[in-house]
Enzyme design. Structure first.
Site, PDB file in Angstrom:
ATOM      1  N   GLU A  36       0.858  -1.197   0.000  1.00  0.00           N
ATOM      2  CA  GLU A  36       0.000   0.000   0.000  1.00  0.00           C
ATOM      3  C   GLU A  36       0.889   1.241   0.000  1.00  0.00           C
ATOM      4  OE1 GLU A  36      -3.301   1.103  -0.083  1.00  0.00           O
ATOM      5  OE2 GLU A  36      -2.373   3.053   0.241  1.00  0.00           O
ATOM      6  N   ARG A 119     -16.762   4.899   6.118  1.00  0.00           N
ATOM      7  CA  ARG A 119     -15.702   4.203   5.373  1.00  0.00           C
ATOM      8  C   ARG A 119     -14.498   3.850   6.249  1.00  0.00           C
ATOM      9  NH1 ARG A 119     -15.388   4.757  -0.406  1.00  0.00           N
ATOM     10  NH2 ARG A 119     -17.346   5.552  -1.161  1.00  0.00           N
ATOM     11  N   ARG A 200     -19.685  17.038  -0.642  1.00  0.00           N
ATOM     12  CA  ARG A 200     -20.028  16.038   0.383  1.00  0.00           C
ATOM     13  C   ARG A 200     -19.960  16.683   1.756  1.00  0.00           C
ATOM     14  NH1 ARG A 200     -16.442  10.888  -1.392  1.00  0.00           N
ATOM     15  NH2 ARG A 200     -18.042   9.624  -0.438  1.00  0.00           N
ATOM     16  N   ASP A 316     -12.057  -0.810  -8.487  1.00  0.00           N
ATOM     17  CA  ASP A 316     -12.076   0.414  -9.296  1.00  0.00           C
ATOM     18  C   ASP A 316     -10.959   0.429 -10.340  1.00  0.00           C
ATOM     19  OD1 ASP A 316     -14.246   1.351  -7.921  1.00  0.00           O
ATOM     20  OD2 ASP A 316     -13.368   3.303  -7.429  1.00  0.00           O
ATOM     21  N   ALA A 329     -18.373  -0.152  -4.609  1.00  0.00           N
ATOM     22  CA  ALA A 329     -17.652  -0.904  -3.577  1.00  0.00           C
ATOM     23  C   ALA A 329     -18.222  -2.313  -3.455  1.00  0.00           C
ATOM     24  CB  ALA A 329     -17.736  -0.177  -2.244  1.00  0.00           C
TER      25      ALA A 329
HETATM   26  C1  LIG Z   1     -18.912  10.125  -4.088  1.00  0.00           C
HETATM   27  C2  LIG Z   1     -18.820   8.634  -4.116  1.00  0.00           C
HETATM   28  C3  LIG Z   1     -19.780   7.861  -3.440  1.00  0.00           C
HETATM   29  C4  LIG Z   1     -19.744   6.469  -3.497  1.00  0.00           C
HETATM   30  N1  LIG Z   1     -20.692   5.756  -2.826  1.00  0.00           N
HETATM   31  C5  LIG Z   1     -20.702   4.407  -2.906  1.00  0.00           C
HETATM   32  C6  LIG Z   1     -21.699   3.646  -2.231  1.00  0.00           C
HETATM   33  O1  LIG Z   1     -22.557   4.163  -1.529  1.00  0.00           O
HETATM   34  N2  LIG Z   1     -21.672   2.293  -2.375  1.00  0.00           N
HETATM   35  C7  LIG Z   1     -20.719   1.637  -3.115  1.00  0.00           C
HETATM   36  O2  LIG Z   1     -20.760   0.391  -3.213  1.00  0.00           O
HETATM   37  N3  LIG Z   1     -19.741   2.349  -3.756  1.00  0.00           N
HETATM   38  C8  LIG Z   1     -19.718   3.702  -3.671  1.00  0.00           C
HETATM   39  N4  LIG Z   1     -18.728   4.403  -4.293  1.00  0.00           N
HETATM   40  C9  LIG Z   1     -17.680   3.675  -5.027  1.00  0.00           C
HETATM   41  C10 LIG Z   1     -16.636   3.130  -4.073  1.00  0.00           C
HETATM   42  O3  LIG Z   1     -16.189   4.168  -3.245  1.00  0.00           O
HETATM   43  C11 LIG Z   1     -15.458   2.532  -4.843  1.00  0.00           C
HETATM   44  O4  LIG Z   1     -15.939   1.648  -5.839  1.00  0.00           O
HETATM   45  C12 LIG Z   1     -14.510   1.744  -3.925  1.00  0.00           C
HETATM   46  O5  LIG Z   1     -14.179   2.480  -2.777  1.00  0.00           O
HETATM   47  C13 LIG Z   1     -13.246   1.385  -4.702  1.00  0.00           C
HETATM   48  O6  LIG Z   1     -12.398   0.622  -3.886  1.00  0.00           O
HETATM   49  P1  LIG Z   1     -10.977   0.129  -4.414  1.00  0.00           P
HETATM   50  O7  LIG Z   1     -10.383  -0.635  -3.283  1.00  0.00           O
HETATM   51  O8  LIG Z   1     -11.108  -0.531  -5.742  1.00  0.00           O
HETATM   52  O9  LIG Z   1     -10.147   1.452  -4.694  1.00  0.00           O
HETATM   53  P2  LIG Z   1      -9.637   2.580  -3.675  1.00  0.00           P
HETATM   54  O10 LIG Z   1     -10.571   2.749  -2.549  1.00  0.00           O
HETATM   55  O11 LIG Z   1      -9.323   3.760  -4.516  1.00  0.00           O
HETATM   56  O12 LIG Z   1      -8.288   1.989  -3.072  1.00  0.00           O
HETATM   57  C14 LIG Z   1      -7.084   1.948  -3.803  1.00  0.00           C
HETATM   58  C15 LIG Z   1      -5.913   1.779  -2.851  1.00  0.00           C
HETATM   59  O13 LIG Z   1      -4.723   1.613  -3.611  1.00  0.00           O
HETATM   60  C16 LIG Z   1      -3.706   2.447  -3.124  1.00  0.00           C
HETATM   61  N5  LIG Z   1      -2.813   2.755  -4.268  1.00  0.00           N
HETATM   62  C17 LIG Z   1      -3.096   3.527  -5.350  1.00  0.00           C
HETATM   63  N6  LIG Z   1      -2.046   3.553  -6.193  1.00  0.00           N
HETATM   64  C18 LIG Z   1      -1.085   2.768  -5.646  1.00  0.00           C
HETATM   65  C19 LIG Z   1       0.233   2.392  -6.055  1.00  0.00           C
HETATM   66  N7  LIG Z   1       0.767   2.814  -7.223  1.00  0.00           N
HETATM   67  N8  LIG Z   1       0.955   1.567  -5.250  1.00  0.00           N
HETATM   68  C20 LIG Z   1       0.428   1.105  -4.069  1.00  0.00           C
HETATM   69  N9  LIG Z   1      -0.812   1.445  -3.642  1.00  0.00           N
HETATM   70  C21 LIG Z   1      -1.561   2.251  -4.419  1.00  0.00           C
HETATM   71  C22 LIG Z   1      -4.443   3.662  -2.580  1.00  0.00           C
HETATM   72  O14 LIG Z   1      -3.677   4.366  -1.621  1.00  0.00           O
HETATM   73  C23 LIG Z   1      -5.687   3.002  -1.967  1.00  0.00           C
HETATM   74  O15 LIG Z   1      -5.473   2.593  -0.645  1.00  0.00           O
HETATM   75  C24 LIG Z   1     -18.729   5.813  -4.246  1.00  0.00           C
HETATM   76  C25 LIG Z   1     -17.745   6.566  -4.902  1.00  0.00           C
HETATM   77  C26 LIG Z   1     -17.785   7.955  -4.838  1.00  0.00           C
HETATM   78  C27 LIG Z   1     -16.721   8.745  -5.569  1.00  0.00           C
END
Ligand SMILES: Cc1cc2nc3c(=O)[nH]c(=O)nc-3n(C[C@H](O)[C@H](O)[C@H](O)COP(=O)(O)OP(=O)(O)OC[C@H]3O[C@@H](n4cnc5c(N)ncnc54)[C@H](O)[C@@H]3O)c2cc1C
Length: 433
Positions: A36, A119, A200, A316, A329
């Protein structure tokens, strides 16, 4: 449970996708390590809510994830609203003279209704389900190469390296792993701006009740209007109201590198000028300084595939979506479950088998997740009376939401896993593995 595998999986990124995947793998005896970039696990933003498919996937990933969710989630306050996802209101109603109770235009329900978790709290609970040494922090991936031994080598920005047999990128919307897979110049390397942004805010529930009345403050609401919509749901066991105000315009986002920009409450009030008294009253409750979030997604340039050799991307990183289904999520957790079931399968023993598992993941997950990205755009537009064929016809909007939410929430998560494992068997047969 399957016997311990003799390959090691590296996960890049510890958000909801990376952590739920690590938990699901660890508890299935698949050796895993998270890298991370941040100094510790953390999430920004306030609430995130989950649909029935996501909650089912949590249970199957690992019961502890579901238990954590149940411990900290906040539902609508009223017993009569337990199955309500959102009450939809005309946020532009000119006949409403002052803030207070307002009748719903229609109501969308689901088997589990609305449920929000904070979160950061959710992530804290997830971390407890993993051994302390599973993660390395301050490790920002820059590229991936292959060692002579055939193992993959991760290169981090601090100059250090680490090896693994296979790598899963869960590094979010701006995924570096995606860039490594497809190249910096491939269109899918860069997410696109959906021309929507969101203010927000979190406000004390007491103030919200005073402003718009018990029913609308303590239970989830979607205030619709032309070119903008405001959603609210209770978090922190009902002590706080989470407000997200979305606005659409034609302008470009000023700084592509940053997904948020500082804004003022006055900016939000200006954007929602002409809206009804409840929308205005809610915005007036927010703090004078707000964060404004750009809504990007991968809808313009969907990925041609989610895997390349022994590298794969989930969450994502592979299908970032706008949030209008409230399902991004949740789909990350579906991904984690499918990936964990594939890698834990007894047939998967060697790095070559892992490659087959990644191909099965791609075949199984791409269509559903890329549908979500497109549907979410449409759904967001429907709240703002901009969706083609719907306009401000509430009956049509309600019909579309119900049928689209059905595809999201009524998905048979267990069958999805079975299909993926069947696909794996087919791929392995075809490749004589
Ligand atoms: C306004 C808003 C509201 C939302 N509401 C909802 C909801 O109500 N319900 C729902 O299901 N979804 C919701 N979502 C979508 C949801 O937030 C995302 O789909 C989810 O959080 C994505 O998770 P992730 O782990 O894929 O990515 P992220 O949460 O972006 O995590 C990525 C991780 O990778 C790390 N990282 C990045 N680059 C590197 C690198 N090069 N090397 C090492 N580490 C790295 C980052 O630091 C981070 O910890 C919402 C999104 C938004 C913008």
């Amino acid at each position: 449970m399957s016997t311990k595998k003799n390959f090691e999986i590296a996960i890049i990124g510890g958000g909801i996708a990376g952590l739920t995947l690590a938990i699901a793998l660890h508890h299935r005896n698949v050796p895993v390590k998270i890298y991370e970039q941040a100094p510790k696990f953390g999430e920004i933003g306030a609430g995130v809510s989950f649909s029935p498919n996501a909650v089912w996937a949590m249970k199957l990933c690992h019961q502890g994830i579901y238990d954590a969710f149940e411990r900290i989630c906040t539902r609508n306050a009223w017993p009569s609203k337990q199955k309500v996802w959102f009450d939809y209101l005309n946020g532009y109603d000119k006949t409403l003279k002052e803030a207070g109770h307002q009748e719903a235009a229609f109501t969308i329900t689901s088997s589990i209704g609305q449920n929000g978790v904070h979160r950061a709290r959710f992530l804290e609970e997830l971390v407890k389900l993993l051994p302390g040494d599973v993660a390395e922090f301050g490790k920002r991936l820059s590229t991936i190469t292959e060692a002579e031994s055939g193992r993959l080598v991760m290169h981090f920005e601090d100059g250090s390296t680490a090896e693994a047999d296979a790598i899963i990128g869960s590094d979010g919307i701006k995924s570096q792993v995606r860039k490594v897979m497809f190249g910096e110049n491939h269109p899918c390397a860069h997410p696109s701006y959906t021309h929507k942004y969101a203010y927000r805010g979190l406000v004390p529930m007491e103030q919200a009740v005073k402003a718009i009345g018990e029913e609308r403050a303590r239970n989830s609401c979607m205030h619709m209007g032309p070119g903008g919509h405001v959603l609210t749901f209770p978090v922190n066991h009902g002590e706080i109201l989470n407000i997200v105000a979305f606005k659409t315009n034609e302008d470009d986002w000023p700084d592509y590198q940053r997904l948020t920009r500082p804004a003022k409450r006055e900016d939000a009030l200006k954007d929602f000028e002409g809206y009804g008294p409840n929308v205005i009253a809610l915005l007036k409750l927010t703090k004078p300084d707000l964060d404004c979030w750009a809504i990007f997604d991968l809808g313009d340039n969907p990925l041609p595939r989610f895997n390349k050799g022994r590298i794969c991307i989930v969450g994502d990183a592979s299908h970032a979506t706008s949030p209008h289904h409230g399902a991004g999520a949740g789909f990350c957790i579906e991904d984690s479950l499918v990936m964990a079931e594939l890698l834990a399968d007894d047939r998967v023993q060697s790095p070559a088998d892992v490659e087959a598992a990644f191909t099965a993941f791609d075949v199984n997950r791409r269509e559903r997740t890329q549908w979500l990205v497109q549907s979410s755009r449409f759904q967001g537009d429907s709240y703002e009376w901009r969706a083609p064929g719907l306009g401000d016809d509430f009956q049509k909007i309600e019909g579309e939401i119900n049928s689209r939410n059905g595809i999201v929430g009524n998905f048979d998560v267990e069958q999805g896993c079975k299909d993926a494992v069947q696909e794996l068997a087919k791929i392995m047969r075809q490749s004589n593995l």
